[in-house]
Enzyme design. Structure first.
Site, PDB file in Angstrom:
ATOM      1  N   HIS A  63      77.998  30.302 -29.584  1.00 54.88           N
ATOM      2  CA  HIS A  63      78.801  31.450 -30.020  1.00 54.88           C
ATOM      3  C   HIS A  63      77.991  32.732 -29.886  1.00 54.88           C
ATOM      4  O   HIS A  63      78.546  33.826 -29.851  1.00 54.88           O
ATOM      5  CB  HIS A  63      79.301  31.264 -31.463  1.00 54.88           C
ATOM      6  CG  HIS A  63      78.204  31.236 -32.478  1.00 54.88           C
ATOM      7  ND1 HIS A  63      77.305  30.208 -32.579  1.00 54.88           N
ATOM      8  CD2 HIS A  63      77.856  32.133 -33.430  1.00 54.88           C
ATOM      9  CE1 HIS A  63      76.445  30.472 -33.551  1.00 54.88           C
ATOM     10  NE2 HIS A  63      76.755  31.632 -34.086  1.00 54.88           N
ATOM     11  N   SER A 111      60.573  34.645 -34.554  1.00 50.34           N
ATOM     12  CA  SER A 111      60.814  34.372 -33.123  1.00 50.34           C
ATOM     13  C   SER A 111      61.751  35.428 -32.556  1.00 50.34           C
ATOM     14  O   SER A 111      61.598  35.877 -31.415  1.00 50.34           O
ATOM     15  CB  SER A 111      61.453  32.996 -32.937  1.00 50.34           C
ATOM     16  OG  SER A 111      60.460  32.005 -32.874  1.00 50.34           O
ATOM     17  N   LYS A 121      68.720  29.135 -29.488  1.00 42.85           N
ATOM     18  CA  LYS A 121      67.316  29.167 -29.905  1.00 42.85           C
ATOM     19  C   LYS A 121      66.983  27.918 -30.693  1.00 42.85           C
ATOM     20  O   LYS A 121      67.772  27.473 -31.529  1.00 42.85           O
ATOM     21  CB  LYS A 121      67.124  30.406 -30.807  1.00 42.85           C
ATOM     22  CG  LYS A 121      65.699  30.691 -31.184  1.00 42.85           C
ATOM     23  CD  LYS A 121      65.062  31.652 -30.204  1.00 42.85           C
ATOM     24  CE  LYS A 121      63.569  31.800 -30.414  1.00 42.85           C
ATOM     25  NZ  LYS A 121      62.774  30.630 -30.069  1.00 42.85           N
ATOM     26  N   LYS A 177      67.844  22.785 -29.510  1.00 39.85           N
ATOM     27  CA  LYS A 177      66.593  22.122 -29.882  1.00 39.85           C
ATOM     28  C   LYS A 177      66.155  21.209 -28.747  1.00 39.85           C
ATOM     29  O   LYS A 177      66.986  20.787 -27.937  1.00 39.85           O
ATOM     30  CB  LYS A 177      66.802  21.280 -31.157  1.00 39.85           C
ATOM     31  CG  LYS A 177      65.517  20.965 -31.897  1.00 39.85           C
ATOM     32  CD  LYS A 177      65.062  22.098 -32.778  1.00 39.85           C
ATOM     33  CE  LYS A 177      63.760  21.774 -33.472  1.00 39.85           C
ATOM     34  NZ  LYS A 177      63.461  22.743 -34.545  1.00 39.85           N
ATOM     35  N   LYS A 233      71.080  28.016 -39.493  1.00 41.47           N
ATOM     36  CA  LYS A 233      70.074  28.926 -40.071  1.00 41.47           C
ATOM     37  C   LYS A 233      70.116  30.292 -39.398  1.00 41.47           C
ATOM     38  O   LYS A 233      69.974  31.313 -40.063  1.00 41.47           O
ATOM     39  CB  LYS A 233      68.682  28.286 -40.133  1.00 41.47           C
ATOM     40  CG  LYS A 233      67.931  28.060 -38.881  1.00 41.47           C
ATOM     41  CD  LYS A 233      66.584  27.387 -39.162  1.00 41.47           C
ATOM     42  CE  LYS A 233      66.692  25.877 -39.324  1.00 41.47           C
ATOM     43  NZ  LYS A 233      65.438  25.163 -39.225  1.00 41.47           N
TER      44      LYS A 233
HETATM   45  P1  NAD Z   1      53.297  20.025 -37.380  1.00 38.03           P
HETATM   46  O1  NAD Z   1      53.268  18.997 -36.322  1.00 38.03           O
HETATM   47  O2  NAD Z   1      52.435  21.232 -37.254  1.00 38.03           O
HETATM   48  O3  NAD Z   1      52.977  19.379 -38.808  1.00 38.03           O
HETATM   49  C1  NAD Z   1      53.603  18.254 -39.319  1.00 38.03           C
HETATM   50  C2  NAD Z   1      52.623  17.592 -40.275  1.00 38.03           C
HETATM   51  O4  NAD Z   1      53.279  16.548 -40.980  1.00 38.03           O
HETATM   52  C3  NAD Z   1      51.439  16.954 -39.540  1.00 38.03           C
HETATM   53  O5  NAD Z   1      50.240  17.300 -40.195  1.00 38.03           O
HETATM   54  C4  NAD Z   1      51.737  15.463 -39.621  1.00 38.03           C
HETATM   55  O6  NAD Z   1      50.578  14.647 -39.605  1.00 38.03           O
HETATM   56  C5  NAD Z   1      52.470  15.387 -40.948  1.00 38.03           C
HETATM   57  N1  NAD Z   1      53.316  14.207 -41.099  1.00 38.03           N
HETATM   58  C6  NAD Z   1      54.058  13.586 -40.150  1.00 38.03           C
HETATM   59  N2  NAD Z   1      54.706  12.536 -40.693  1.00 38.03           N
HETATM   60  C7  NAD Z   1      54.366  12.511 -41.994  1.00 38.03           C
HETATM   61  C8  NAD Z   1      54.713  11.668 -43.082  1.00 38.03           C
HETATM   62  N3  NAD Z   1      55.550  10.640 -42.929  1.00 38.03           N
HETATM   63  N4  NAD Z   1      54.191  11.944 -44.293  1.00 38.03           N
HETATM   64  C9  NAD Z   1      53.358  12.982 -44.484  1.00 38.03           C
HETATM   65  N5  NAD Z   1      52.987  13.809 -43.482  1.00 38.03           N
HETATM   66  C10 NAD Z   1      53.494  13.577 -42.260  1.00 38.03           C
HETATM   67  O7  NAD Z   1      54.831  20.446 -37.529  1.00 38.03           O
HETATM   68  P2  NAD Z   1      55.419  21.745 -38.205  1.00 38.03           P
HETATM   69  O8  NAD Z   1      55.672  22.718 -37.127  1.00 38.03           O
HETATM   70  O9  NAD Z   1      54.605  22.118 -39.380  1.00 38.03           O
HETATM   71  O10 NAD Z   1      56.850  21.208 -38.679  1.00 38.03           O
HETATM   72  C11 NAD Z   1      57.037  20.539 -39.922  1.00 38.03           C
HETATM   73  C12 NAD Z   1      58.493  20.559 -40.280  1.00 38.03           C
HETATM   74  O11 NAD Z   1      58.949  21.909 -40.357  1.00 38.03           O
HETATM   75  C13 NAD Z   1      59.434  19.877 -39.278  1.00 38.03           C
HETATM   76  O12 NAD Z   1      60.522  19.302 -39.965  1.00 38.03           O
HETATM   77  C14 NAD Z   1      59.913  21.031 -38.423  1.00 38.03           C
HETATM   78  O13 NAD Z   1      61.123  20.751 -37.764  1.00 38.03           O
HETATM   79  C15 NAD Z   1      60.059  22.092 -39.485  1.00 38.03           C
HETATM   80  N6  NAD Z   1      60.060  23.474 -38.986  1.00 38.03           N
HETATM   81  C16 NAD Z   1      59.030  23.961 -38.261  1.00 38.03           C
HETATM   82  C17 NAD Z   1      59.040  25.285 -37.832  1.00 38.03           C
HETATM   83  C18 NAD Z   1      57.891  25.895 -37.079  1.00 38.03           C
HETATM   84  O14 NAD Z   1      57.916  27.125 -36.886  1.00 38.03           O
HETATM   85  N7  NAD Z   1      56.871  25.162 -36.680  1.00 38.03           N
HETATM   86  C19 NAD Z   1      60.148  26.094 -38.122  1.00 38.03           C
HETATM   87  C20 NAD Z   1      61.191  25.575 -38.881  1.00 38.03           C
HETATM   88  C21 NAD Z   1      61.135  24.256 -39.314  1.00 38.03           C
END
Ligand code: NAD
Length: 465
Positions: free
Chosen positions: A61, A359, A66, A102, A90
């Site tokens: 839309h 972003s 993104k 995604k 969001k």
């Molecule tokens: P990342 O890979 O930097 O970090 C994820 C961390 O979680 C790692 O340290 C990993 O070892 C740990 N992990 C994985 N499985 C686990 C478990 N079962 N128990 C405990 N720890 C566990 O990823 P991120 O970018 O920090 O993303 C984390 C979450 O945030 C995801 O759901 C992602 O979709 C969401 N998110 C990220 C962003 C972003 O800008 N990076 C934006 C919005 C949402």
């Protein structure tokens, strides 16, 4: 159908019941527009390895669409579709003019060297770029689980090579390194956004009172799950700026707990060096990190992945406030139990939208080809200096030096980014709160979904759909 996708749609359906959106339009909003599966070979270690990945577009839309790209061995198309849908919602809540998409690549980054990951990322990017699934005007990825500014730089470089005449090439992906057309402040943005949302929550006495907490964020204890980009940054800012106390960190291979508080940077250094919290000197080690979710604390911050609070453990959660830094950490059924137990949940589609907010700033900067504040800073310096000189001359008094330099020096790009982010987070929170306050059975997640889908519906409506 996988839980995460079904649950996301169940949350949407619950909110839809509170709107007057027609069933046909509702179905259009829920449906993922397209999912592209790619399987590609890369020559590595004297052999050919085949990888599988996806890019899903939930809603167009607004364009570009993104959403991040995750590198994770357990990812699959339905997970990617659920994440793409969350992106649409969001973006709508915080008024970022993007649709939702995604991407995911089924890979364990730990199995490969940096050079190998670079080769794989570049091949994956080529496949997506060829089909406009990476493009400044159509589809703009960013980092997610298992990816960072490093991968974004490779993606941008591949796009530039394949589209050498596109003057907006740098805007094909966000979360790039600051010295490669990125934006200082993007890496910290999702964690920073979590901080701003939590600060805002504690300013609303009615909300704080509803879970019988004392006012103020200071000294509230919290447990974090996932010590990656989002979790690390959120916990650093909440402890250092707001005086919150981090008492537990859960990682996939064990966690640590200390009721007196943990030092975020010390813990990070240790975890980075050893790859685990085992033998961490300043806390007790818990082999099964997920048990930490059930420990006593004021705020629980899941920042790892989806479906970590389910029917299995929802009744054992002691925190009365959960802020979903991760996408989809609470299942639909767990949400019901938590709500019954009077746990307040700040949902992912609001809580972690700081990443896409910044972003958006990065994308705008790339399209404008000039950094924020570049044109006006010097002019402002001169103007502010003149005002101060006039006040000092008129009053015969000197202004305090610190105040003077703060005022005259003006603000840097990072200050502008943080202030823009803060504003978007607060606006988003307040819009959801307004909706929440009007509900018969108040539920912050449903309120957030209602805000999002009504905006998307309006957008479709205005193009005659
Ligand atoms: P990342 O890979 O930097 O970090 C994820 C961390 O979680 C790692 O340290 C990993 O070892 C740990 N992990 C994985 N499985 C686990 C478990 N079962 N128990 C405990 N720890 C566990 O990823 P991120 O970018 O920090 O993303 C984390 C979450 O945030 C995801 O759901 C992602 O979709 C969401 N998110 C990220 C962003 C972003 O800008 N990076 C934006 C919005 C949402």
């Amino acid at each position: 159908m996988n839980n995460f996708l079904t649950d996301t749609n169940r949350f949407v359906n619950k909110a839809l019941k509170l709107t007057s959106i027609s069933p046909g339009l509702a179905n259009k909003i829920i449906t993922c527009n397209s999912s592209y599966t790619v399987r590609f070979g890369v020559r590595l270690r004297n052999d050919i390895y085949t990888f599988e990945g996806w890019r899903s577009v939930h809603s167009e839309h607004m364009e570009p669409t993104k959403g991040g790209i995750r590198f994770d061995i357990s990812t699959h198309v339905e997970e990617v579709e659920a994440l793409a849908a969350l992106m649409s919602y969001k973006n709508a809540i915080i008024n970022v003019p993007f649709g939702g998409s995604k991407g995911g690549l089924k890979i364990n980054p730990k199995d490969w060297t940096e050079k190998e990951i670079e080769k794989i990322t570049r091949r994956f990017s080529q496949e997506l770029i060829k089909r406009d699934l990476i493009s400044p005007s159509q589809n703009v990825p960013a980092p997610d689980i298992g990816t960072s500014s490093r991968e974004m730089a490779w993606i941008a470089d591949e796009y530039r090579k394949m589209s050498p005449t596109d003057i907006n090439a740098a805007a094909c992906v966000t979360g790039k390194p600051a010295n490669k057309n990125g934006l200082i402040g993007r890496e910290e943005a999702t964690g920073r956004g979590v901080q701003y949302i939590l600060r805002e929550f504690f300013k609303h006495e009615d909300l704080v009172g509803s879970i019988k907490y004392s006012n103020g964020i200071n000294e509230k204890s919290f447990i974090l799950q996932g010590f990656g980009n989002v979790g690390y940054n959120a916990s650093k800012f909440l402890t250092e700026d707001d005086g919150m106390k981090l008492v537990g960190i859960a990682e996939y291979n064990g966690g640590i707990y200390n009721e007196k508080g943990l030092n975020v940077d010390h813990a990070k250094k240790f975890f980075t060096k050893h790859g685990s919290f085992k033998n961490y000197p300043k806390a007790s080690f818990i082999k099964d990190g997920s048990l930490l979710l059930k420990r006593k604390c004021d705020v629980l911050i899941p920042a790892a992945r989806e479906n970590v609070i389910t029917l299995k453990n929802a009744n054992d959660i002691k925190a009365k406030l959960i802020i979903e830094a991760a996408n989809g950490p609470i299942s639909f059924d767990a949400h019901k139990i938590l709500s019954k137990n009077k746990v307040f949940i700040i949902p992912d589609i609001l809580a972690n939208s700081g990443g896409v907010a910044v972003s958006y700033f990065e994308w705008v900067k790339n399209i404008r080809h000039i950094r924020f504040g570049r044109l006006e800073k010097r002019k402002n310096n001169i103007q502010f200096n003149t005002i101060i000189e006039a006040i000092e001359t008129m009053t015969g008094k000197q202004m305090p030096a610190k105040f003077k330099s703060n005022f005259i020096d003006g603000i840097d790009e990072i200050d502008l980014i943080r202030s823009g982010l803060d504003d978007m987070m607060i606006d988003g929170f307040r819009e959801v709160k307004k909706e929440y306050s009007q509900m018969r059975n108040p539920d912050f997640r449903t309120a957030a979904y209602k805000v999002a889908i009504e905006k998307i519906a309006m957008s479709y409506d205005s193009i005659g759909l």
